[in-house]
Design a protein around this motif. Sequence first.
Motif, PDB file in Angstrom:
ATOM      1  N   ARG B 159      -2.219  -3.647  -3.826  1.00 37.00           N
ATOM      2  CA  ARG B 159      -1.874  -5.068  -3.921  1.00 37.00           C
ATOM      3  C   ARG B 159      -0.641  -5.409  -3.082  1.00 37.00           C
ATOM      4  O   ARG B 159      -0.485  -6.551  -2.649  1.00 37.00           O
ATOM      5  CB  ARG B 159      -1.714  -5.455  -5.396  1.00 37.00           C
ATOM      6  N   GLU B 160       0.216  -4.436  -2.845  1.00 38.64           N
ATOM      7  CA  GLU B 160       1.376  -4.705  -1.986  1.00 38.64           C
ATOM      8  C   GLU B 160       1.028  -4.552  -0.508  1.00 38.64           C
ATOM      9  O   GLU B 160       1.469  -5.367   0.316  1.00 38.64           O
ATOM     10  CB  GLU B 160       2.551  -3.780  -2.345  1.00 38.64           C
ATOM     11  N   PHE B 161       0.235  -3.556  -0.147  1.00 36.25           N
ATOM     12  CA  PHE B 161       0.096  -3.237   1.276  1.00 36.25           C
ATOM     13  C   PHE B 161      -1.202  -3.691   1.935  1.00 36.25           C
ATOM     14  O   PHE B 161      -1.256  -3.763   3.165  1.00 36.25           O
ATOM     15  CB  PHE B 161       0.336  -1.747   1.500  1.00 36.25           C
ATOM     16  N   GLN B 162      -2.240  -3.989   1.170  1.00 39.02           N
ATOM     17  CA  GLN B 162      -3.462  -4.439   1.851  1.00 39.02           C
ATOM     18  C   GLN B 162      -3.225  -5.736   2.616  1.00 39.02           C
ATOM     19  O   GLN B 162      -3.690  -5.850   3.753  1.00 39.02           O
ATOM     20  CB  GLN B 162      -4.633  -4.535   0.866  1.00 39.02           C
ATOM     21  N   PRO B 163      -2.496  -6.702   2.051  1.00 43.42           N
ATOM     22  CA  PRO B 163      -2.234  -7.907   2.849  1.00 43.42           C
ATOM     23  C   PRO B 163      -1.428  -7.606   4.122  1.00 43.42           C
ATOM     24  O   PRO B 163      -1.412  -8.414   5.046  1.00 43.42           O
ATOM     25  CB  PRO B 163      -1.427  -8.801   1.888  1.00 43.42           C
TER      26      PRO B 163
END
Lengths: 227, 227, 227, 227
Positions: B159-163
């Motif tokens: 949830r932190e790094f996929q965007p």
Amino acid sequence: MTQSLPLAIVAGAGPGLGNTLLSRFKDRGYQVVGLNRSLPSKTDFDIRVVDLTDEQATNAVIASLIKEYGAPKVVIHNTAQLVIKPLAETTAGDFEACWRSMALSAFVLAKSLMQPMVDNGGGTFIVSGATASLRGSAKFSAFSSAKFALRGLTQSLAREFQPQGVHVVHSILDGIIDTDNSRSLHSMDPDKMMKPEDIAAVYFGLCEQPRSTWTHECDLRPFDGSF
Amino acid sequence: MTQSLPLAIVAGAGPGLGNTLLSRFKDRGYQVVGLNRSLPSKTDFDIRVVDLTDEQATNAVIASLIKEYGAPKVVIHNTAQLVIKPLAETTAGDFEACWRSMALSAFVLAKSLMQPMVDNGGGTFIVSGATASLRGSAKFSAFSSAKFALRGLTQSLAREFQPQGVHVVHSILDGIIDTDNSRSLHSMDPDKMMKPEDIAAVYFGLCEQPRSTWTHECDLRPFDGSF
Amino acid sequence: MTQSLPLAIVAGAGPGLGNTLLSRFKDRGYQVVGLNRSLPSKTDFDIRVVDLTDEQATNAVIASLIKEYGAPKVVIHNTAQLVIKPLAETTAGDFEACWRSMALSAFVLAKSLMQPMVDNGGGTFIVSGATASLRGSAKFSAFSSAKFALRGLTQSLAREFQPQGVHVVHSILDGIIDTDNSRSLHSMDPDKMMKPEDIAAVYFGLCEQPRSTWTHECDLRPFDGSF
Amino acid sequence: MTQSLPLAIVAGAGPGLGNTLLSRFKDRGYQVVGLNRSLPSKTDFDIRVVDLTDEQATNAVIASLIKEYGAPKVVIHNTAQLVIKPLAETTAGDFEACWRSMALSAFVLAKSLMQPMVDNGGGTFIVSGATASLRGSAKFSAFSSAKFALRGLTQSLAREFQPQGVHVVHSILDGIIDTDNSRSLHSMDPDKMMKPEDIAAVYFGLCEQPRSTWTHECDLRPFDGSF
């Protein structure tokens, strides 16, 4: 050793939910003892200061309590350490501190108490989870990971110890608890916060469940919470 | 620094799945490097010996790899430490060792690599889960708790790094992997074991997923497995 | 009956994902046939019009396809009927229509095809789920209930038929699919929509999984989706 | 209309759990009414015969009850239709009957009651799930699919109506209920069955939860159940 009253132990016995749990179980006829990392500045209860991640120290405190009061009928694990930071700001120390505070402490506590509870005819072991127990979120890498660890441990304990008479519960507190601390931290309407006395009533009810109908996992949240 | 080949790092690079992953990604045109706690007695690959729970040591190795090859396009976390014991026989040391080996190591690895991967245009970070990632069982208190911890961490990283362009995958290996070690430990028909090369093919496919369709969690099990 | 090409059946074969799936499998050497409630206004494929909730009609179409091409190697269930309304506006008719379109149709299709697939040496049966397959939301009572029903059915099919050689997959499409229809309905940046051809590539990969490593459930979402 | 006692409605009011729920709520000061497809051969309670999948008939019965007693404070949905068959022996009729009995009936009941309950200041709506609500199994394609459908519906209702004051609960009964019928069907030790009166006590407790701590989902099982 006197056994006039059943013993309830609350690990994580600071102001807020811990204190309210002690109060509730005392009112309902339990001998109550709190375990805490430090002595709360103000409490009406018998609080034993112990680092629950220190196996030897924990075993010594538990042995002494069992000698005084017999094995507990109720154990509530309610320790918390909140870290909300992006990964880049979360240190390995934060990550470990969350896990030690919430998962290792529950393991050490369970290890010291499960067999005495089994030998004493059973009881209830309740663990407090959170929203982050079911869902990892950005900025919650340390907290979620520790809360997941606690849930995995609790499920394992349930499957090992329920057939031996110890009811193991994972209670998911999916909201903000209404404490002085929360009110100063959050601008949230207190009407949308969870009341410690209401949580304590639910925990008391879980301890009263007859063994034909034991709840292993339940969630609790305010009526207005989006979830 | 040469950048002719994209870099794939496999953490947990012993015989079995680790070695097969290195082989697969090498065959498909990657520069491959394994990270392992000790040097396997026999390997065809570039293995760097490092304790992934040691933040400084890990950062040093990763910095050196990035200098040589650029930030990795693929990182696979595949470390495992299995403990199967009743609670009474599980020590706090076992409990901590499982967590350090599987959860803390993933945190330290992610922390050292996520930002360089983001800066380098993204990539894929795959973590290997197990049956115990979804379900705690009697005798699995240490292992399940650590695997749950790893899953909570992985969800948070997704949830932190996929965007930001790093695809984060939690792959649940719900079965026995067919290795020399498994065959000597289990009497199971090898036809019902998961083949390392088949797992490696799935992992490779996950790394090829275009960003419009990223899988965060998938399970893998043999056709005959009861589940 | 000619058996030169393996048969792939796509149920829900309108424009958008259905059409793209037919195209993908055709390109990879399959004989492809679509099943649809009505004839799309424009298609390059062999579409058989059938109401999949009508057991007799479905059985007749499937029997005829098996006679022509043999039992299918690939079946994809991809029907959808979206209802988004508060409970007060959702009729029992809406509730039933969603369930018939998405759950009953999958049951009827599975019942007509599973045994022939088993007898023919196995194959892959893929079902398309959605965000609502895992989580009920306000205004989604009809849609979520039907998608949950489909997931429960699919898990049951997996546990009954995987040991007999049919790989059963529940693929969760957690995002908006980029179609002409979506672009006119949503103001969303198309870069954040799921590309039908990317989904089709994943589905094709699932059909290629060797039986030592079968995925039963995986999620797919765009890199930027909050989830 | 007299409003001296709050109204509790139990849908699925045959012998066994339904009857016990009526008894429990009556003892605690509720006006109780059962809804059932047919009149039980023997009952001490006011049972209205109605097919809950018939929207008109249900609306008529509910309107009449509201006229007599006001909107209910408690509604318990407890209908069940068990089908355990391999897919080949499960007919589309079985599949539909399970869904109508357990999912459509809950939808129709909710639709007739939610708004009156909201207008009347809220209340509690409890739905009985089962092991099959969380996990599909071989031979349970019809039953699991219907129980999943019911869970998806219930989650949607919770998210729509809890902010409006109606507490919605999905209670998972993960075991065999101890009834005359179960004892004749199963050779299981009755000590390992769930007692209807214990379930009723839990349901009563759920209805008493203050709105700061509402449980949406909980499981119940006998202490000895493997799970």
